[in-house]
Design an enzyme around this catalytic site. Structure first.
Site, PDB file in Angstrom:
ATOM      1  N   TYR A 186       0.848  -1.203   0.000  1.00  0.00           N
ATOM      2  CA  TYR A 186       0.000   0.000   0.000  1.00  0.00           C
ATOM      3  C   TYR A 186       0.883   1.252   0.000  1.00  0.00           C
ATOM      4  O   TYR A 186       0.663   2.187  -0.774  1.00  0.00           O
ATOM      5  CB  TYR A 186      -0.911  -0.017   1.235  1.00  0.00           C
TER       6      TYR A 186
HETATM    7  N1  LIG Z   1      -9.624   5.441   4.853  1.00  0.00           N
HETATM    8  C1  LIG Z   1      -8.410   5.856   5.147  1.00  0.00           C
HETATM    9  O1  LIG Z   1      -7.953   5.752   6.296  1.00  0.00           O
HETATM   10  C2  LIG Z   1      -7.542   6.493   4.091  1.00  0.00           C
HETATM   11  C3  LIG Z   1      -6.398   7.189   4.474  1.00  0.00           C
HETATM   12  C4  LIG Z   1      -5.606   7.774   3.497  1.00  0.00           C
HETATM   13  C5  LIG Z   1      -5.943   7.658   2.164  1.00  0.00           C
HETATM   14  N2  LIG Z   1      -7.057   6.963   1.829  1.00  0.00           N
HETATM   15  C6  LIG Z   1      -7.379   6.827   0.412  1.00  0.00           C
HETATM   16  O2  LIG Z   1      -8.602   7.484   0.143  1.00  0.00           O
HETATM   17  C7  LIG Z   1      -9.284   6.836  -0.935  1.00  0.00           C
HETATM   18  C8  LIG Z   1     -10.706   6.518  -0.540  1.00  0.00           C
HETATM   19  O3  LIG Z   1     -10.684   5.744   0.628  1.00  0.00           O
HETATM   20  P1  LIG Z   1     -11.999   5.415   1.489  1.00  0.00           P
HETATM   21  O4  LIG Z   1     -11.542   5.243   2.893  1.00  0.00           O
HETATM   22  O5  LIG Z   1     -13.068   6.366   1.170  1.00  0.00           O
HETATM   23  O6  LIG Z   1     -12.297   3.958   0.907  1.00  0.00           O
HETATM   24  P2  LIG Z   1     -13.657   3.128   0.749  1.00  0.00           P
HETATM   25  O7  LIG Z   1     -13.251   1.705   0.886  1.00  0.00           O
HETATM   26  O8  LIG Z   1     -14.721   3.654   1.647  1.00  0.00           O
HETATM   27  O9  LIG Z   1     -14.050   3.440  -0.759  1.00  0.00           O
HETATM   28  C9  LIG Z   1     -13.301   2.987  -1.825  1.00  0.00           C
HETATM   29  C10 LIG Z   1     -14.200   2.836  -3.035  1.00  0.00           C
HETATM   30  O10 LIG Z   1     -13.388   2.355  -4.107  1.00  0.00           O
HETATM   31  C11 LIG Z   1     -14.112   1.343  -4.782  1.00  0.00           C
HETATM   32  N3  LIG Z   1     -13.219   0.411  -5.458  1.00  0.00           N
HETATM   33  C12 LIG Z   1     -12.406  -0.518  -4.888  1.00  0.00           C
HETATM   34  N4  LIG Z   1     -11.820  -1.265  -5.825  1.00  0.00           N
HETATM   35  C13 LIG Z   1     -12.243  -0.802  -7.014  1.00  0.00           C
HETATM   36  C14 LIG Z   1     -11.993  -1.179  -8.364  1.00  0.00           C
HETATM   37  N5  LIG Z   1     -11.214  -2.213  -8.668  1.00  0.00           N
HETATM   38  N6  LIG Z   1     -12.607  -0.485  -9.368  1.00  0.00           N
HETATM   39  C15 LIG Z   1     -13.442   0.551  -9.064  1.00  0.00           C
HETATM   40  N7  LIG Z   1     -13.716   0.938  -7.811  1.00  0.00           N
HETATM   41  C16 LIG Z   1     -13.130   0.279  -6.794  1.00  0.00           C
HETATM   42  C17 LIG Z   1     -14.917   0.653  -3.684  1.00  0.00           C
HETATM   43  O11 LIG Z   1     -16.006  -0.098  -4.205  1.00  0.00           O
HETATM   44  C18 LIG Z   1     -15.336   1.818  -2.825  1.00  0.00           C
HETATM   45  O12 LIG Z   1     -16.570   2.355  -3.252  1.00  0.00           O
HETATM   46  C19 LIG Z   1      -8.436   5.602  -1.259  1.00  0.00           C
HETATM   47  O13 LIG Z   1      -7.597   5.873  -2.358  1.00  0.00           O
HETATM   48  C20 LIG Z   1      -7.602   5.401  -0.013  1.00  0.00           C
HETATM   49  O14 LIG Z   1      -6.399   4.708  -0.274  1.00  0.00           O
HETATM   50  C21 LIG Z   1      -7.875   6.399   2.743  1.00  0.00           C
END
Ligand SMILES: NC(=O)c1ccc[n+]([C@@H]2O[C@H](COP(=O)([O-])OP(=O)(O)OC[C@H]3O[C@@H](n4cnc5c(N)ncnc54)[C@H](O)[C@@H]3O)[C@@H](O)[C@H]2O)c1
Length: 267
Positions: A155
């Site tokens: 990641y």
């Molecule tokens: N949640 C955290 O702690 C955090 C921290 C830093 C960065 N981020 C980043 O923020 C972004 C959003 O995170 P979140 O927490 O809202 O995640 P989440 O899991 O709530 O949402 C992610 C979305 O991406 C979709 N997805 C996953 N695989 C996919 C694919 N192959 N094709 C199309 N869509 C796909 C999922 O269905 C989901 O709707 C991500 O890039 C994550 O890495 C999250």
């Protein structure tokens, strides 16, 4: 001058959940037309229904690990709706285990969704932006793109790559005097469910606050947003401390290297 969302076509990947979903509602509230790409058709349709009163929404089932699906969906969006004004590359996944426990599929999926897809999707919409000399691209990276962390190696690799690519793209647009703005986002843990089980003395961020900061950041043409803001000091710390001293402070004093010990993730 600020960028406005009003009457703009905004494409958000992973917009059926978490911060992607909230950013979608905020874009709609600002008068934008929303396009969601997500692999989870059910959640995406439920989102479209929930937000129906806010404005025009189009949804496309796209698994962004597939280059073919990306190109096909991009073609459909351009034909059915028109060019995209604001692209938010948000979809992401995490595996959350020691590197030796990753399968090849875990590695490939993480790099495809978190890194390669952002480049492939941008390639689909950037030519139109260049031709019209207008547009915004926002790439969601992570603080894991700045700090190494156990149970997050792949990641972290995927997010380090995003930061390097995204900020270089920004420089390329600036060097060519293009009116295309690139914003890179590096948030700490957010309470969306993606990182369920994480324990941290540094407060876990609220999804609404992160989503609002991203949307405002795009409006204000911010180039790099880390959340919380003091994550900016990470690079300074890495520059002035030895790796061992940095480990002692970030891992030992702040407990970051243990945050993933009880990770369960999204079920
Ligand atoms: N949640 C955290 O702690 C955090 C921290 C830093 C960065 N981020 C980043 O923020 C972004 C959003 O995170 P979140 O927490 O809202 O995640 P989440 O899991 O709530 O949402 C992610 C979305 O991406 C979709 N997805 C996953 N695989 C996919 C694919 N192959 N094709 C199309 N869509 C796909 C999922 O269905 C989901 O709707 C991500 O890039 C994550 O890495 C999250």
């Amino acid at each position: 001058m600020n960028i406005t969302f009003k009457n703009k076509r905004v494409l958000i990947t992973g917009g059926a959940s978490g911060i992607g979903k909230i950013m979608g509602s905020m874009a709609l509230e600002r008068g934008a037309e929303l396009v969601i790409w997500d692999v989870n058709t059910q959640a995406m349709q439920a989102t479209a229904q929930e937000f129906a009163s806010l404005g025009k929404i189009s949804v496309y089932t796209v698994d962004v690990t597939s280059y073919e699906q990306i190109t096909l969906a991009a073609k459909r969006v351009k034909q059915e709706l028109g060019p995209v004004d604001i692209l938010i590359n948000n979809a992401g996944i995490v595996v959350g285990k020691y590197f030796q426990d990753h399968t090849r599929a875990d590695i490939d999926r993480t790099m495809q969704i978190n890194t390669l897809a952002l480049m492939y999707i941008t390639q689909q919409f950037l030519p139109d932006m260049l031709e019209r000399n207008t547009g915004s691209i926002c790439n969601i990276a992570s603080s894991a793109g700045l700090i190494s962390n156990p149970r997050m190696s792949v990641y972290a690799a995927s997010k380090w790559a995003v930061i390097g690519w995204s900020d270089s793209l920004r420089l390329e647009m600036e060097q060519q005097h293009k009116n295309i703005h690139v914003t890179t986002i590096a948030p700490y843990y957010i309470n969306t469910g993606m990182f369920d089980g994480v324990r941290s003395i540094v407060p876990i961020l609220k999804p609404e606050n992160v989503a609002r900061s991203v949307i405002r950041g795009i409006e204000k043409k911010r180039v790099f947003i880390s959340m919380p803001w003091n994550l900016h000091f990470v690079r300074f710390g890495q520059a002035v401390m030895s790796v061992r001293l940095f480990d002692w402070f970030v891992g030992g004093v702040m407990g970051i290297y243990k945050t993933m010990d009880h990770f369960t993730g999204r079920k």
